[in-house]
Write an enzyme that holds these catalytic residues in place. Structure first.
Site, PDB file in Angstrom:
ATOM      1  N   LYS A   1     -10.154   5.938   3.705  1.00  0.00           N
ATOM      2  CA  LYS A   1     -11.431   5.538   4.292  1.00  0.00           C
ATOM      3  C   LYS A   1     -12.595   5.755   3.330  1.00  0.00           C
ATOM      4  O   LYS A   1     -13.445   4.887   3.164  1.00  0.00           O
ATOM      5  CB  LYS A   1     -11.634   6.366   5.579  1.00  0.00           C
ATOM      6  CG  LYS A   1     -12.929   6.174   6.291  1.00  0.00           C
ATOM      7  CD  LYS A   1     -12.948   4.813   6.931  1.00  0.00           C
ATOM      8  CE  LYS A   1     -14.320   4.230   7.015  1.00  0.00           C
ATOM      9  NZ  LYS A   1     -14.944   3.863   5.772  1.00  0.00           N
TER      10      LYS A   1
ATOM     11  N   CYS B   1       0.827  -1.216   0.000  1.00  0.00           N
ATOM     12  CA  CYS B   1       0.000   0.000   0.000  1.00  0.00           C
ATOM     13  C   CYS B   1       0.855   1.258   0.000  1.00  0.00           C
ATOM     14  O   CYS B   1       0.342   2.357  -0.221  1.00  0.00           O
ATOM     15  CB  CYS B   1      -0.925  -0.011   1.213  1.00  0.00           C
ATOM     16  SG  CYS B   1      -1.961  -1.468   1.262  1.00  0.00           S
TER      17      CYS B   1
ATOM     18  N   HIS C   1      -9.127   3.241  -1.637  1.00  0.00           N
ATOM     19  CA  HIS C   1      -7.746   2.772  -1.482  1.00  0.00           C
ATOM     20  C   HIS C   1      -7.381   1.765  -2.576  1.00  0.00           C
ATOM     21  O   HIS C   1      -7.470   0.564  -2.374  1.00  0.00           O
ATOM     22  CB  HIS C   1      -7.609   2.144  -0.087  1.00  0.00           C
ATOM     23  CG  HIS C   1      -6.230   1.677   0.235  1.00  0.00           C
ATOM     24  ND1 HIS C   1      -5.088   2.201  -0.338  1.00  0.00           N
ATOM     25  CD2 HIS C   1      -5.798   0.711   1.101  1.00  0.00           C
ATOM     26  CE1 HIS C   1      -4.029   1.581   0.144  1.00  0.00           C
ATOM     27  NE2 HIS C   1      -4.442   0.676   1.012  1.00  0.00           N
TER      28      HIS C   1
ATOM     29  N   CYS D   1     -12.701   0.580   8.551  1.00  0.00           N
ATOM     30  CA  CYS D   1     -11.807   0.043   7.519  1.00  0.00           C
ATOM     31  C   CYS D   1     -11.922   0.881   6.248  1.00  0.00           C
ATOM     32  O   CYS D   1     -13.014   1.308   5.881  1.00  0.00           O
ATOM     33  CB  CYS D   1     -12.178  -1.404   7.185  1.00  0.00           C
ATOM     34  SG  CYS D   1     -12.312  -2.466   8.629  1.00  0.00           S
ATOM     35  N   SER D   2     -10.797   1.052   5.576  1.00  0.00           N
ATOM     36  CA  SER D   2     -10.820   1.777   4.306  1.00  0.00           C
ATOM     37  C   SER D   2     -11.491   0.910   3.246  1.00  0.00           C
ATOM     38  O   SER D   2     -11.684  -0.288   3.441  1.00  0.00           O
ATOM     39  CB  SER D   2      -9.390   2.120   3.873  1.00  0.00           C
ATOM     40  OG  SER D   2      -8.621   0.941   3.787  1.00  0.00           O
TER      41      SER D   2
END
Lengths: 481, 377
Positions: B320, B81, B324, B205-206
């Site tokens: 978020k 990431c 992502h 969680c994103s």
């Protein structure tokens, strides 16, 4: 237990098995933490392919050295609680240990969790791996050589001398055992430790009669403690090849054929009765799934060691965690899941569906298999042919193998190939018409050539003199190459 | 080094193949910089080669050469990431010993092309295989254990985490490139969302999505300058580290970036923080030096990081709610900060942005980049 590899000189530590400190070249020792405390816990509600059953908990454990480890469990804990690994209560327990890069420690831990199994320095040991064909261990139903290496070191720790250990196996009928052991890497392990590898097919055997059935049993298996080291794998006939199936090759070739001809689910439990001293330490480091060995099977990368004295319980446990079907052994009472004592890791926490074996998943939509409980020799031929022709399309062909085929299963099959001596023998007295019969004496290259013709041409092709020349040329070439 | 142009696709679940996503983002960045592909001397890109999306395209550098019909140095730097940030950091370091004038930096990912289980499995592969993956420690679970330790140590609550999510959703509502653009999410919905891995809820969680982002990095002066660029790695598994509640890689990369920029955390006007999980945003407030240890909760409670706060964080909506797309995320952070510095951020524009910070994380603090941008003109 939490293990760290720690440099004795500079105190750097690793979670991986390091042999020498890359900083100060110091000696590495294993630091083992056994007093574990729960310092964190999360309840996970998201399923993933490896963890399909939710919710489950992941504990964060910390040992007396301050080292930490995540641990999956289906049980609830509280922060601050001690985490104590339970030891087996019964002799029939199955231990399941996850391999954390160190197979040796996993085997030791599995033995330590079990009750009633101890090694004596004077023990004579027969290690029975699974080595069925000449292939690397991850390609076939061949025990991981690192597993055998680790097991031998564990036995040495018990004071057992190398002279008292043998590794014994025979490959599938029609394959050379030493070639197979060599390609699988296990022969080198034997040489490394000065341990004899014995080809079971060469005997000697002792004739025994058990429950009115005659077996020629490998003599060494009767005189030694057997450490049964199957590789855990899907199997289309038995659901899984595991602890029970691995023992079927402790007899001579003819007995094996007879056992399958007379129904392996009846005969194998009888053979097992003659083998008193079996301890299974099963290799599921890779494991295997789908229709292997070779082209259509694939490693399952399970990273597990399973161990126990009760081979039926061990296979049932594996079948539960992998969700693979399991054959019913005749004469052996059905094992209920609730009665299994499983230690180390619970079955529920490990459940992860593997691909089942299915002979019709053979890479040929046009080749259908009807299995009449074929023996390993016929299976070997079938695998050899289907593997070598993967992807070739043609008119639909049905291959019949094994002695237990019902005539009704073969009706309306226009292009039928009867493969292997068992099927040929059992169908000889019927009026079943076939496009070809391929017996075990037929050269392996010619078998493939004939099947290729059957698949791609009409009628009833035969092996021609040109095919025979081709076959010889191919063999010559393979020797030169 | 200067940011001459930025571009990004909308982050979402579009079916476009990666090449189209990259082309769209790169075209926007080049148009924004007012140069053409002819003027680009080299490309640094990041991508994770997601295997379950059907593209089967391992050799991404040459794929980019084909896409742009240009032969030049192209390097791929996958870093989980943190891929986007790492690509920028790599490009910054290339400049030191090269005669390049303009470099294109690209991050792209297309993970959403298969079942949720397969996508979860892909992302799971970012964790340690033997100790974490086999123990069911997916990313939410891994971060949940970290969040729990943090909450136990400093008294932060699930309500604090909910405030982080709420803030970022409000910002994403205003961002046309965000996955949650014009999608209202209430604080009640966040607090009532299901527990994924306790104590983290769904809205902690994103959201994984597809997308690409690109920027043109240049020696030629422009309105945005990169004055700090640092990268630091840490052990893969958080359980190996001495302290679970402070991430060394953030602390170290931030220290280095502030040193290069010759500023302090107090000088930062806005930040894009890697809020893969709401707890990570709180921990990062502290690790980046915006407050003392354990004080992150106070920043969110007092609205310090809200859009109208003293130092807005994740004006884009963050991972978020903007979304992502793994390797694209780090570049998209630079996109947002550049737009803010240039006063091109529309309804979410923050006034007087002189210094802006981007923190991009791979894993649970395993790889971190920190970049500091400055308004140059």
């Amino acid at each position: 237990m939490i293990i760290r590899w720690v440099c004795e000189t500079c105190n750097k530590r690793w979670i991986y098995p390091i042999e020498k400190c890359i900083y100060c070249k110091g000696v590495i020792t294993k630091q083992k933490g056994t007093k574990l405390k729960v310092i964190g816990i999360t309840k996970v509600n998201i399923p993933s392919p490896m963890h399909p059953i939710v919710p489950y908990n992941v504990l964060l454990l910390q040992d007396e050295h301050g080292n930490r480890l995540p641990k999956k469990t289906m049980n609830d804990y509280n922060i601050g609680e001690d985490y104590i690994e339970k030891i087996a209560k019964t002799n029939d327990a199955v231990a399941i240990v996850k391999v954390k890069y160190d197979i040796y420690e996993a085997i030791k831990e599995a033995i330590g969790l079990l009750k009633g199994f101890e090694f004596d320095s004077k023990d004579k040991i027969l290690i029975k791996p699974s080595i069925v064909t000449a292939a690397y261990s991850y390609q076939a139903v061949n025990t991981n050589p690192d597993f055998i290496d680790a097991l031998i070191r564990v036995l040495f720790d018990f004071g057992i001398k190398k002279e008292n250990i043998i590794v014994a196996e025979q490959a599938l009928i029609g394959s050379d055992s030493k070639d197979a052991a060599s390609k699988a890497g296990n022969l080198d392990i034997c040489k490394k430790y000065g341990i004899e590898f014995m080809d079971i097919s060469k005997g000697p055997f002792k004739e025994m009669e058990i429950d009115d059935y005659k077996f020629n049993v490998f003599k060494e298996a009767l005189n030694r403690k057997i450490i049964n080291c199957p590789i855990m794998k899907s199997n289309f006939q038995l659901g899984i090849s595991g602890a029970v199936e691995n023992l079927s090759r402790l007899v001579d070739e003819q007995t094996q054929r007879n056992m399958y001809f007379d129904d392996i689910t009846i005969t194998l439990p009888k053979l097992v009765k003659s083998l008193e001293n079996i301890f299974t330490i099963a290799d599921a480091t890779n494991g295997m799934q789908a229709q292997g060995p070779l082209a259509l099977g694939e490693p399952a990368f399970l990273n597990l060691v399973l161990a126990g004295k009760n081979i039926y319980n061990l296979d049932t446990t594996f079948s539960e965690i992998t969700m693979l079907p399991l054959t019913r052994w005749i004469g052996i009472p059905a094992i209920e899941k609730k009665n299994l004592e499983v230690i180390g890791n619970s079955m529920e926490s490990l459940k992860y569906p593997l691909k089942q074996a299915n002979p019709n998943d053979n890479g040929h939509p046009d080749i259908k298999i009807i299995d009449g409980k074929a023996c390993p020799a016929c299976l070997n031929i079938m695998n050899n042919i289907t593997t070598r022709l993967v992807g070739l399309r043609g008119d639909e062909i049905t291959i019949a193998i094994g002695a237990h085929i019902k005539e009704s299963e073969l009706s309306n099959k226009d292009r039928l190939v009867i493969l292997g001596d068992c099927a040929i023998k059992s169908l000889a007295k019927t009026n079943i018409a076939s496009a070809a019969k391929i017996d075990e004496k037929t050269d392996s290259v010619e078998q493939v050539l004939l099947m290729k013709k059957l698949l791609t041409t009409k009628g009833t092709p035969k092996i021609t003199p040109v095919d025979k020349v081709k076959s010889k040329m191919k063999k010559l070439l393979s020797k030169v190459m | 080094m200067f940011i001459k142009g930025v571009g990004m696709t909308k982050f979402g679940i579009q079916e476009d193949p990666s090449v189209q996503l990259v082309y769209e983002a790169a075209t926007e960045a080049l148009d924004d910089s007012d140069i053409s592909m002819n003027d680009v001397d080299a490309i640094v890109l990041s991508n994770m080669d997601i295997r379950s999306n059907g593209e089967r395209q391992r050799h991404s550098a040459s794929m980019i050469s084909s896409l742009f019909q240009k032969k030049m140095p192209i390097i791929a730097v996958p870093a989980g990431c943190a891929g986007g940030g790492t690509a920028l950091w790599t490009a910054m370091n290339f400049y030191k010993n090269s005669s390049y004038k303009n470099m294109l930096v690209i991050g792209f990912e297309r993970p959403i092309a298969n079942t949720s289980k397969r996508v979860t499995d892909e992302i799971l592969m970012g964790g340690e295989r033997i100790y974490e993956q086999t123990e069911g420690l997916n990313f939410p679970a891994q971060n949940a254990l970290v969040a729990q330790q943090y909450m136990l140590k400093y008294g932060a609550t699930m309500d604090d985490l909910a405030l982080v999510a709420f803030k970022n959703h409000k910002n994403a509502f205003l961002n046309p490139k965000a996955r949650f653009y014009k999608k209202k999410v209430t604080l009640e919905e966040i607090k009532n969302s299901p527990i994924y891995a306790s104590p983290l809820r769904l809205f902690d969680c994103s959201i994984t999505c597809n997308g690409a982002a690109a920027l043109v990095l240049s020696k030629e002066e422009s309105d945005v300058e990169v004055i700090g660029s640092a990268q630091e790695s840490d052990f893969l598994a958080p359980f190996e580290r001495e302290d679970l509640t402070s991430w060394h890689s953030t602390v170290k990369s931030a220290e280095e970036a502030y040193k290069q920029a010759n500023i302090t955390p107090n000088d930062i006007d806005i930040a894009e923080i890697h809020d893969a999980f709401t707890s990570v945003e709180l921990i990062s407030y502290e690790d980046l030096g915006f407050c003392g240890k354990g004080e992150g909760k106070e920043l969110i409670r007092k609205g310090y990081t809200n859009l109208d706060g003293k130092m807005p964080v994740n004006t884009s909506g963050g991972l978020k709610a903007k979304g992502h797309p793994i390797s694209a995320t780090g570049i998209s952070q630079i996109y947002e900060l550049t737009k803010q510095i240039r006063k091109q951020a529309g309804d979410r524009q923050v006034s007087n942005v002189n210094y802006a910070l981007a923190q991009n994380i791979g894993g649970a603090g395993s790889t971190v980049t920190v970049h500091i941008l400055k308004k140059a003109k």
